[in-house]
Design a protein around this motif. Structure first.
Motif, mmCIF file in Angstrom:
data_model
loop_
_atom_site.group_PDB
_atom_site.id
_atom_site.type_symbol
_atom_site.label_atom_id
_atom_site.label_comp_id
_atom_site.label_asym_id
_atom_site.label_seq_id
_atom_site.Cartn_x
_atom_site.Cartn_y
_atom_site.Cartn_z
ATOM 1 N N UNK A 1 0.808 -1.220 0.000
ATOM 2 C CA UNK A 1 0.000 0.000 0.000
ATOM 3 C C UNK A 1 0.844 1.274 0.000
ATOM 4 N N UNK A 2 2.123 1.154 -0.194
ATOM 5 C CA UNK A 2 3.034 2.294 -0.050
ATOM 6 C C UNK A 2 2.636 3.480 -0.935
ATOM 7 N N UNK A 3 2.300 3.231 -2.174
ATOM 8 C CA UNK A 3 1.943 4.314 -3.096
ATOM 9 C C UNK A 3 0.679 5.036 -2.629
ATOM 10 N N UNK A 4 -0.318 4.275 -2.182
ATOM 11 C CA UNK A 4 -1.564 4.886 -1.713
ATOM 12 C C UNK A 4 -1.342 5.679 -0.426
ATOM 13 N N UNK A 5 -0.498 5.160 0.463
ATOM 14 C CA UNK A 5 -0.203 5.887 1.703
ATOM 15 C C UNK A 5 0.492 7.212 1.412
ATOM 16 N N UNK A 6 1.420 7.202 0.466
ATOM 17 C CA UNK A 6 2.107 8.453 0.099
ATOM 18 C C UNK A 6 1.123 9.458 -0.495
ATOM 19 N N UNK A 7 0.151 8.977 -1.260
ATOM 20 C CA UNK A 7 -0.866 9.879 -1.821
ATOM 21 C C UNK A 7 -1.736 10.473 -0.718
ATOM 22 N N UNK A 8 -2.113 9.648 0.269
ATOM 23 C CA UNK A 8 -2.935 10.148 1.381
ATOM 24 C C UNK A 8 -2.179 11.197 2.195
ATOM 25 N N UNK A 9 -0.901 10.949 2.436
ATOM 26 C CA UNK A 9 -0.098 11.905 3.203
ATOM 27 C C UNK A 9 0.053 13.197 2.427
ATOM 28 N N UNK A 10 0.277 13.094 1.110
ATOM 29 C CA UNK A 10 0.405 14.290 0.269
ATOM 30 C C UNK A 10 -0.907 15.074 0.228
ATOM 31 N N UNK A 11 -2.038 14.375 0.223
ATOM 32 C CA UNK A 11 -3.331 15.060 0.229
ATOM 33 C C UNK A 11 -3.571 15.784 1.550
ATOM 34 N N UNK A 12 -3.077 15.208 2.652
ATOM 35 C CA UNK A 12 -3.308 15.819 3.957
ATOM 36 C C UNK A 12 -2.347 16.937 4.312
ATOM 37 N N UNK A 13 -1.083 16.832 3.870
ATOM 38 C CA UNK A 13 -0.074 17.810 4.280
ATOM 39 C C UNK A 13 0.541 18.597 3.144
ATOM 40 N N UNK A 14 0.324 18.177 1.930
ATOM 41 C CA UNK A 14 0.910 18.864 0.795
ATOM 42 C C UNK A 14 1.919 17.970 0.086
ATOM 43 N N UNK A 15 2.207 18.306 -1.164
ATOM 44 C CA UNK A 15 3.121 17.456 -1.945
ATOM 45 C C UNK A 15 4.566 17.582 -1.472
ATOM 46 N N UNK A 16 5.304 16.509 -1.674
ATOM 47 C CA UNK A 16 6.746 16.443 -1.394
ATOM 48 C C UNK A 16 7.120 16.627 0.065
ATOM 49 N N UNK A 17 6.201 16.412 0.981
ATOM 50 C CA UNK A 17 6.565 16.403 2.395
ATOM 51 C C UNK A 17 7.247 15.072 2.699
ATOM 52 N N UNK A 18 6.585 13.977 2.333
ATOM 53 C CA UNK A 18 7.163 12.642 2.463
ATOM 54 C C UNK A 18 7.446 12.143 1.056
ATOM 55 N N UNK A 19 8.723 11.907 0.767
ATOM 56 C CA UNK A 19 9.108 11.453 -0.571
ATOM 57 C C UNK A 19 9.260 9.944 -0.637
ATOM 58 N N UNK A 20 9.698 9.331 0.464
ATOM 59 C CA UNK A 20 9.905 7.890 0.522
ATOM 60 C C UNK A 20 9.312 7.346 1.810
ATOM 61 N N UNK A 21 8.881 6.100 1.743
ATOM 62 C CA UNK A 21 8.325 5.434 2.913
ATOM 63 C C UNK A 21 9.112 4.148 3.131
ATOM 64 N N UNK A 22 9.727 4.026 4.287
ATOM 65 C CA UNK A 22 10.500 2.831 4.629
ATOM 66 C C UNK A 22 9.711 2.075 5.692
#
Length: 143
Positions: free
Chosen positions: A96-117
């Motif tokens: 689900x990494x790609x979807x989680x990054x999209x949710x985080x970007x929607x909530x806080x703005x783009x490029x806040x979290x670039x990678x998820x480990x």
């Protein structure tokens, strides 16, 4: 019975404060949030504060179900490290990494979290005491 306009109470409360001179000045009182954001921008703290928002708003950003089984551990240089409570959830989060990054970007703005480990659960340590002998240790007597 007097009307509100006659008393002047409501109109006086709604009236905006004026500046100390003919226009805005640096000496005028400033909202605390504006001052804090200006200080953070001047000192380069903006990225660390955004990382703090990711950790503070984790359940809201990814959902209660994911937040129940995975906790953010650290945020550095755009990389968010998350630890899952089981290997099954670690695998699920990797999928689900790609979807989680999209949710985080929607909530806080783009490029806040670039990678998820994603990390699995912490394994028990077989090391006890200050000294250690290399090798398999107590596990070689199991079978």
């Amino acid at each position: 019975m007097r009307s509100r306009r006659a008393t002047g109470g409501a109109a006086a409360r709604r009236r905006r404060r004026t500046w100390s001179g003919p226009g805005p000045d640096d000496r005028d009182p400033q909202p605390l949030g504006r001052l804090a954001s200006r200080i953070a921008a001047d000192r380069g703290w903006a990225e660390k504060l955004r990382g703090g928002q990711v950790i503070a708003q984790w359940p809201k950003l990814v959902g209660e179900d994911v937040a129940e089984h995975a906790q953010p551990v650290s945020f550095e240089d755009g990389e968010l490290t998350v630890q899952a409570d089981s290997t099954a959830w670690a695998t699920q989060l990797r999928l689900l990494q790609r979807e989680l990054l999209k949710k985080i970007a929607a909530g806080l703005g783009p490029n806040v979290v670039k990678r998820l480990k994603v990390l699995g659960p912490a394994a028990p340590s077989w090391r006890y005491g200050p000294r250690h002998v290399s090798g398999r240790g107590p596990r070689d007597t199991y079978g």
